[in-house]
Enzyme design. Structure first.
Site, mmCIF file in Angstrom:
data_model
loop_
_atom_site.group_PDB
_atom_site.id
_atom_site.type_symbol
_atom_site.label_atom_id
_atom_site.label_comp_id
_atom_site.label_asym_id
_atom_site.label_seq_id
_atom_site.Cartn_x
_atom_site.Cartn_y
_atom_site.Cartn_z
ATOM 1 N N HIS A 1 4.522 1.691 -7.815
ATOM 2 C CA HIS A 1 3.469 0.818 -7.883
ATOM 3 C C HIS A 1 2.707 0.784 -9.168
ATOM 4 O O HIS A 1 2.211 -0.147 -9.582
ATOM 5 C CB HIS A 1 2.689 0.984 -6.808
ATOM 6 C CG HIS A 1 3.216 0.802 -5.530
ATOM 7 N ND1 HIS A 1 3.625 1.775 -4.581
ATOM 8 C CD2 HIS A 1 3.956 -0.296 -4.630
ATOM 9 C CE1 HIS A 1 4.156 1.664 -3.485
ATOM 10 N NE2 HIS A 1 4.420 0.270 -3.601
ATOM 11 N N GLY B 1 9.140 -4.705 -8.398
ATOM 12 C CA GLY B 1 10.181 -3.829 -8.920
ATOM 13 C C GLY B 1 11.609 -4.114 -8.704
ATOM 14 O O GLY B 1 12.027 -4.568 -7.872
ATOM 15 N N GLN B 2 12.517 -3.469 -9.513
ATOM 16 C CA GLN B 2 14.016 -3.771 -9.551
ATOM 17 C C GLN B 2 14.449 -2.988 -8.346
ATOM 18 O O GLN B 2 15.530 -3.286 -7.671
ATOM 19 C CB GLN B 2 14.635 -3.228 -10.841
ATOM 20 C CG GLN B 2 16.052 -3.637 -10.677
ATOM 21 C CD GLN B 2 16.722 -2.656 -11.514
ATOM 22 O OE1 GLN B 2 16.511 -2.700 -12.914
ATOM 23 N NE2 GLN B 2 17.999 -1.793 -11.202
ATOM 24 N N LYS B 3 13.668 -2.103 -7.794
ATOM 25 C CA LYS B 3 13.980 -1.337 -6.814
ATOM 26 C C LYS B 3 14.359 -2.130 -5.477
ATOM 27 O O LYS B 3 15.290 -1.836 -4.638
ATOM 28 C CB LYS B 3 12.847 -0.514 -6.357
ATOM 29 C CG LYS B 3 12.717 0.036 -4.965
ATOM 30 C CD LYS B 3 13.447 1.488 -4.853
ATOM 31 C CE LYS B 3 13.478 1.784 -3.307
ATOM 32 N NZ LYS B 3 12.368 1.488 -2.637
ATOM 33 N N GLY C 1 0.851 -1.342 -0.017
ATOM 34 C CA GLY C 1 -0.149 0.139 0.067
ATOM 35 C C GLY C 1 0.766 1.376 0.079
ATOM 36 O O GLY C 1 2.052 1.089 -0.217
ATOM 37 N N ALA C 2 0.126 2.452 0.438
ATOM 38 C CA ALA C 2 0.918 3.622 0.350
ATOM 39 C C ALA C 2 1.355 4.003 -1.271
ATOM 40 O O ALA C 2 2.432 4.181 -1.490
ATOM 41 C CB ALA C 2 1.928 4.045 1.146
ATOM 42 N N VAL D 1 11.370 3.427 -10.633
ATOM 43 C CA VAL D 1 10.845 4.523 -11.079
ATOM 44 C C VAL D 1 11.362 5.472 -10.103
ATOM 45 O O VAL D 1 11.194 5.437 -8.879
ATOM 46 C CB VAL D 1 9.249 4.641 -11.062
ATOM 47 C CG1 VAL D 1 8.600 6.004 -11.318
ATOM 48 C CG2 VAL D 1 8.563 3.573 -12.012
ATOM 49 N N SER E 1 7.765 4.393 -0.498
ATOM 50 C CA SER E 1 6.729 4.720 0.571
ATOM 51 C C SER E 1 7.300 5.168 1.884
ATOM 52 O O SER E 1 6.766 6.148 2.226
ATOM 53 C CB SER E 1 5.692 3.291 1.018
ATOM 54 O OG SER E 1 5.219 2.694 -0.244
HETATM 55 P P1 AMP Z 1 6.174 -2.092 -1.415
HETATM 56 O O1 AMP Z 1 4.773 -1.730 -1.338
HETATM 57 O O2 AMP Z 1 7.145 -1.429 -0.938
HETATM 58 O O3 AMP Z 1 6.257 -3.432 -0.850
HETATM 59 O O4 AMP Z 1 6.690 -2.277 -2.967
HETATM 60 C C1 AMP Z 1 5.671 -3.174 -3.736
HETATM 61 C C2 AMP Z 1 6.208 -3.398 -4.967
HETATM 62 O O5 AMP Z 1 6.554 -2.239 -5.669
HETATM 63 C C3 AMP Z 1 7.569 -3.901 -4.864
HETATM 64 O O6 AMP Z 1 7.761 -4.843 -5.987
HETATM 65 C C4 AMP Z 1 8.660 -2.965 -5.086
HETATM 66 O O7 AMP Z 1 9.943 -3.177 -5.559
HETATM 67 C C5 AMP Z 1 7.989 -2.087 -6.183
HETATM 68 N N1 AMP Z 1 8.290 -0.599 -5.948
HETATM 69 C C6 AMP Z 1 8.509 0.087 -5.071
HETATM 70 N N2 AMP Z 1 9.073 1.083 -5.349
HETATM 71 C C7 AMP Z 1 9.379 1.007 -6.744
HETATM 72 C C8 AMP Z 1 9.872 2.165 -7.529
HETATM 73 N N3 AMP Z 1 10.398 3.304 -7.133
HETATM 74 N N4 AMP Z 1 9.913 1.838 -8.841
HETATM 75 C C9 AMP Z 1 9.605 0.552 -9.138
HETATM 76 N N5 AMP Z 1 9.041 -0.392 -8.355
HETATM 77 C C10 AMP Z 1 8.840 -0.021 -7.306
#
Ligand code: AMP
Length: 280
Positions: free
Chosen positions: A37, A147-149, A31-32, A176, A186
């Site tokens: 995302h 995400g590759q992040k 979320g957030a 991104v 987030s």
């Molecule tokens: P999270 O909500 O932080 O657990 O992230 C959910 C998904 O979004 C994960 O696969 C992250 O790698 C992806 N994600 C988070 N930030 C970015 C970003 N800046 N660019 C691309 N994907 C992202």
């Protein structure tokens, strides 16, 4: 767009959807939601007939002194974003729904789980692998988008999906960034304006390392040293790790090759941020 709270609802929808011939894309999130995302949802829309976005702040991937309780939660806005990007379903279970009373089953990806973020956050990847396995199975996903992040997470989940013979293909999408380079996260919401400026050292360092690698520098030690020099000018930032590793095994390498992962984690005040690049 439908909102499901139970595994049974998600599973029934997935069964019906697949029966009707749709491929299912799953985008797991906490979320957030932000533009990072959104890019995953768009990628999923591009290759799957129907997309489910899960929104679940997963307690088992947080350490005892981490930010589980204060992690940003914005369910209404998240649903609006998911809907605008064309998601068919938001799956937002309670903790009790995904971890029923007495739950004792966890997914441990040995070796990989103790590297990079797993080294500084013991148990983190066990929690991630466990929840993603539950989600992939419940959603009967054909593809799941990450995400590759979170590059180390990608390595752990690829290994898990291969080992458990899961049907879902793990698809990785580019990082991104804000216009000034900061990788969207987030947790950026935690940063004060001053910390937000300081945090730019991470993406600046990534660009510097990419530029150095482009000149032909392949020695991991030299790339790490260049990165450390950038942080040396930023005493308010505390390095957690700077690593040059094989992206599949997360094992350190001495010499970078195409596809090698250069990854960094650092504390900006009380906020831990990560960034990385896959060397060309
Ligand atoms: P999270 O909500 O932080 O657990 O992230 C959910 C998904 O979004 C994960 O696969 C992250 O790698 C992806 N994600 C988070 N930030 C970015 C970003 N800046 N660019 C691309 N994907 C992202």
């Amino acid at each position: 767009m439908e909102i499901f709270r139970t595994v049974a609802e998600l599973r029934q929808w997935a069964r019906n959807s697949r029966h009707a011939g749709h491929a299912i894309g799953l985008v797991p999130t906490m979320g957030a939601l932000h533009a990072g995302h959104a890019s995953l949802i768009r990628a999923a829309r591009g290759s799957c007939g129907l997309v489910a976005v899960s929104i679940f702040v997963n307690p088992t991937q947080f350490g005892p002194n981490e930010d589980y309780n204060r992690y940003p939660r914005s369910f209404e806005a998240d649903c609006a974003l998911a809907k605008a990007e064309g998601a068919a379903v938001v799956f937002a279970p309670t903790v009790e729904e995904l971890y029923p009373a007495g739950a004792a089953t966890f997914v441990e990806v040995e070796g990989l789980s103790n590297r990079l973020d797993g080294a500084s956050r013991p148990g983190h990847f066990r929690g991630v692998a466990t929840v993603v396995a539950k989600l992939l199975i419940a959603a009967e996903a054909d593809r799941a988008f990450f995400g590759q992040k979170d590059a180390a997470q990608v390595a752990v989940l690829r290994r898990m999906a291969a080992d458990l013979r899961l049907e879902a293909e793990i698809v990785v999408c580019p990082i991104v960034r804000e216009p000034d380079g900061l990788a969207l996260s987030s947790r950026n919401l935690y940063l004060s304006p001053e910390e937000r400026t300081r945090a730019l050292a991470l993406s600046r360092m990534i660009r510097q390392v990419e530029a150095l690698a482009a000149t032909g520098e392949r020695r991991a030690s030299a790339l790490i040293e260049a990165a450390r020099r950038i942080f040396a000018a930023e005493p308010a930032i505390r390095i957690d790790y700077i690593e040059v590793v094989n992206w599949a095994t997360l094992e350190p390498v001495e010499t970078a090759a195409p596809g090698t992962l250069f990854a960094v984690a650092a504390w900006v005040g009380a906020t831990r941020l990560i960034d990385n690049t896959i060397l060309a």
